[in-house]
Design a protein around this motif. Structure first.
Motif, PDB file in Angstrom:
ATOM      1  N   PHE A  82     -12.020-110.264   8.743  1.00  0.00           N
ATOM      2  CA  PHE A  82     -12.909-109.592   7.797  1.00  0.00           C
ATOM      3  C   PHE A  82     -14.315-109.856   8.307  1.00  0.00           C
ATOM      4  O   PHE A  82     -14.762-111.005   8.314  1.00  0.00           O
ATOM      5  N   ILE A 113      -9.134-114.248  10.176  1.00  0.00           N
ATOM      6  CA  ILE A 113      -8.250-114.894   9.194  1.00  0.00           C
ATOM      7  C   ILE A 113      -6.865-115.134   9.795  1.00  0.00           C
ATOM      8  O   ILE A 113      -6.298-116.210   9.646  1.00  0.00           O
ATOM      9  N   ALA A 150      -0.986-124.299   2.507  1.00  0.00           N
ATOM     10  CA  ALA A 150      -1.998-124.645   1.516  1.00  0.00           C
ATOM     11  C   ALA A 150      -2.813-123.402   1.148  1.00  0.00           C
ATOM     12  O   ALA A 150      -2.703-122.358   1.808  1.00  0.00           O
ATOM     13  N   SER A 151      -3.632-123.516   0.130  1.00  0.00           N
ATOM     14  CA  SER A 151      -4.466-122.389  -0.317  1.00  0.00           C
ATOM     15  C   SER A 151      -5.446-121.980   0.769  1.00  0.00           C
ATOM     16  O   SER A 151      -5.951-122.832   1.509  1.00  0.00           O
ATOM     17  N   GLY A 152      -5.706-120.697   0.849  1.00  0.00           N
ATOM     18  CA  GLY A 152      -6.757-120.192   1.722  1.00  0.00           C
ATOM     19  C   GLY A 152      -6.401-120.144   3.191  1.00  0.00           C
ATOM     20  O   GLY A 152      -7.274-119.958   4.043  1.00  0.00           O
ATOM     21  N   GLN A 153      -5.113-120.292   3.533  1.00  0.00           N
ATOM     22  CA  GLN A 153      -4.723-120.328   4.951  1.00  0.00           C
ATOM     23  C   GLN A 153      -4.350-118.954   5.501  1.00  0.00           C
ATOM     24  O   GLN A 153      -4.132-118.811   6.710  1.00  0.00           O
ATOM     25  N   GLY A 154      -4.226-117.978   4.599  1.00  0.00           N
ATOM     26  CA  GLY A 154      -3.955-116.615   5.079  1.00  0.00           C
ATOM     27  C   GLY A 154      -2.608-116.032   4.670  1.00  0.00           C
ATOM     28  O   GLY A 154      -2.221-114.971   5.165  1.00  0.00           O
ATOM     29  N   LYS A 155      -1.910-116.680   3.731  1.00  0.00           N
ATOM     30  CA  LYS A 155      -0.585-116.205   3.322  1.00  0.00           C
ATOM     31  C   LYS A 155      -0.654-114.812   2.684  1.00  0.00           C
ATOM     32  O   LYS A 155       0.120-113.924   3.027  1.00  0.00           O
ATOM     33  N   SER A 156      -1.597-114.664   1.754  1.00  0.00           N
ATOM     34  CA  SER A 156      -1.692-113.367   1.065  1.00  0.00           C
ATOM     35  C   SER A 156      -2.188-112.275   2.012  1.00  0.00           C
ATOM     36  O   SER A 156      -1.689-111.152   1.976  1.00  0.00           O
ATOM     37  N   VAL A 157      -3.152-112.624   2.846  1.00  0.00           N
ATOM     38  CA  VAL A 157      -3.668-111.625   3.799  1.00  0.00           C
ATOM     39  C   VAL A 157      -2.540-111.180   4.736  1.00  0.00           C
ATOM     40  O   VAL A 157      -2.366-109.985   5.001  1.00  0.00           O
ATOM     41  N   HIS A 208      -3.610-104.180   3.791  1.00  0.00           N
ATOM     42  CA  HIS A 208      -4.676-104.398   4.769  1.00  0.00           C
ATOM     43  C   HIS A 208      -4.204-103.806   6.088  1.00  0.00           C
ATOM     44  O   HIS A 208      -3.020-103.852   6.399  1.00  0.00           O
TER      45      HIS A 208
HETATM   46  N1  LIG Z   1     -10.560-108.949   1.279  1.00  0.00           N
HETATM   47  C1  LIG Z   1     -11.052-110.048   1.844  1.00  0.00           C
HETATM   48  N2  LIG Z   1     -12.271-110.056   2.428  1.00  0.00           N
HETATM   49  C2  LIG Z   1     -12.768-111.144   3.034  1.00  0.00           C
HETATM   50  N3  LIG Z   1     -12.123-112.328   3.098  1.00  0.00           N
HETATM   51  C3  LIG Z   1     -10.913-112.405   2.549  1.00  0.00           C
HETATM   52  C4  LIG Z   1     -10.301-111.280   1.880  1.00  0.00           C
HETATM   53  N4  LIG Z   1      -9.100-111.656   1.428  1.00  0.00           N
HETATM   54  C5  LIG Z   1      -8.949-112.946   1.781  1.00  0.00           C
HETATM   55  N5  LIG Z   1     -10.021-113.405   2.440  1.00  0.00           N
HETATM   56  C6  LIG Z   1     -10.190-114.761   3.006  1.00  0.00           C
HETATM   57  O1  LIG Z   1      -9.087-115.014   3.847  1.00  0.00           O
HETATM   58  C7  LIG Z   1      -8.683-116.372   3.767  1.00  0.00           C
HETATM   59  C8  LIG Z   1      -7.210-116.457   3.476  1.00  0.00           C
HETATM   60  O2  LIG Z   1      -6.986-115.952   2.158  1.00  0.00           O
HETATM   61  P1  LIG Z   1      -5.562-115.785   1.518  1.00  0.00           P
HETATM   62  O3  LIG Z   1      -4.665-115.060   2.462  1.00  0.00           O
HETATM   63  O4  LIG Z   1      -5.747-115.186   0.177  1.00  0.00           O
HETATM   64  O5  LIG Z   1      -5.081-117.300   1.390  1.00  0.00           O
HETATM   65  P2  LIG Z   1      -3.752-117.876   0.740  1.00  0.00           P
HETATM   66  O6  LIG Z   1      -3.063-118.600   1.856  1.00  0.00           O
HETATM   67  O7  LIG Z   1      -4.191-118.823  -0.323  1.00  0.00           O
HETATM   68  O8  LIG Z   1      -2.956-116.729   0.210  1.00  0.00           O
HETATM   69  C9  LIG Z   1      -9.564-117.020   2.719  1.00  0.00           C
HETATM   70  O9  LIG Z   1     -10.589-117.709   3.362  1.00  0.00           O
HETATM   71  C10 LIG Z   1     -10.110-115.833   1.949  1.00  0.00           C
HETATM   72  O10 LIG Z   1     -11.380-116.106   1.412  1.00  0.00           O
END
Ligand SMILES: Nc1ncnc2c1ncn2[C@@H]1O[C@H](COP(=O)(O)OP(=O)(O)O)[C@@H](O)[C@H]1O
Ligand SMILES: [Mg+2]
Length: 253
Positions: free
Chosen positions: A11, A16, A35-42, A51
């Motif tokens: 991004f 990410i 852990a949180s914020g590692q990129g699982k949801s992305v 995405h």
């Molecule tokens: N749409 C977005 N735009 C910019 N940064 C993003 C976006 N979505 C997620 N991020 C960043 O990507 C990183 C991974 O997020 P995420 O995949 O949500 O983590 P998690 O492992 O908790 O699911 C985080 O630092 C988050 O801030």
């Protein structure tokens, strides 16, 4: 089977995901943990096309989703059931309307067929005689089960669940985990569950990928995860004192 090949995603200037590859097989509960914020949801959003990855590809049973145009993607999309964080039910629709929604939107089924299918799915998740209630009139665990009923309404080949246990008590979490496991085996679905719940990992983790710093850091099953010496995985697994005690017991015996 869903195959992820060399996926990268940034991004702006922030990368990410880094070259993530893995295979998620049918009839198995595949977990994406970390852990949180590692990129699982992305990562998951890249897999389902919410995405666009910068590099790499996602293959659904031999079909290269990444290379597809809009129309072909919609066809694959119809085979995907999703359960998002929170239950994401429509507040102003009844339980039955929620489950019927994808059927109305994506199929040419008659009203009666839709009602039958909605009832079948609600029965499958053990929600009975709640059709006319609004989601807010049911418990958190029920809302999650209604969301599962909606996710399986279209008889999906692929099921994605992002933190299905968030906000649920431990007992209800186990119930939801088991339900996800049962329907995965029953319908031979390719299921991907995002979680950071070690209970879920031990209960349903047929295949696990551990995401750390946007990378596929470690991969294995729920037996192997207890024995790995990968430092970051060990830190994650034994973060809870319960698991620490369990490990100490194992080592002392
Ligand atoms: N749409 C977005 N735009 C910019 N940064 C993003 C976006 N979505 C997620 N991020 C960043 O990507 C990183 C991974 O997020 P995420 O995949 O949500 O983590 P998690 O492992 O908790 O699911 C985080 O630092 C988050 O801030
Ligand atoms: Mg997330």
């Amino acid at each position: 089977m869903i195959e992820v090949k060399n996926l990268s995603k940034s991004f702006g200037d922030t990368q990410i995901l880094f070259d993530v590859s893995s295979k998620f097989e049918a009839g198995r509960v595949n977990l994406i943990i970390g852990a949180s914020g590692q990129g699982k949801s992305v990562l998951t959003k890249c897999i389902v096309g919410l995405h666009e990855p910068d590099e790499g590809s996602v293959i659904y049973d031999g079909r290269d989703f990444s290379a597809m145009g809009r129309k072909d993607r919609i066809e694959v999309r119809k085979e995907i059931g999703m359960l998002f964080q929170g239950s994401a039910l429509f507040d102003s629709m009844t339980v039955e309307e929620n489950v019927s929604f994808p059927l109305k939107l994506f199929t040419k089924m008659s009203k009666e067929e839709i009602r039958d299918r909605a009832n079948f799915c609600l029965k499958r998740v053990n929600i009975i005689d709640k059709n006319e209630l609004l989601p807010a009139e049911t418990s958190g665990g029920m809302q999650k089960r209604i969301a599962i009923a909606r996710a399986i309404a279209m008889n999906p080949k692929y099921l994605f669940c992002d933190e299905p246990n968030s906000g649920l008590d431990p007992k209800t979490s186990i119930l939801i985990d088991n339900l996800i496991k049962e329907i995965t085996y029953e319908y031979n679905m390719t299921t991907i569950v995002i979680t950071h719940d070690m209970n879920s990992v031990m209960e349903i983790g047929d295949h696990i990928i551990f995401i750390n710093q946007g990378r596929n850091w470690w991969e294995g099953d729920n037996n192997e995860i207890l024995r790995t010496e990968n430092k970051e995985v060990v830190d994650f697994v034994y973060a809870s004192s319960f698991m620490k005690n369990l490990r100490d017991k194992m080592i002392n015996n």
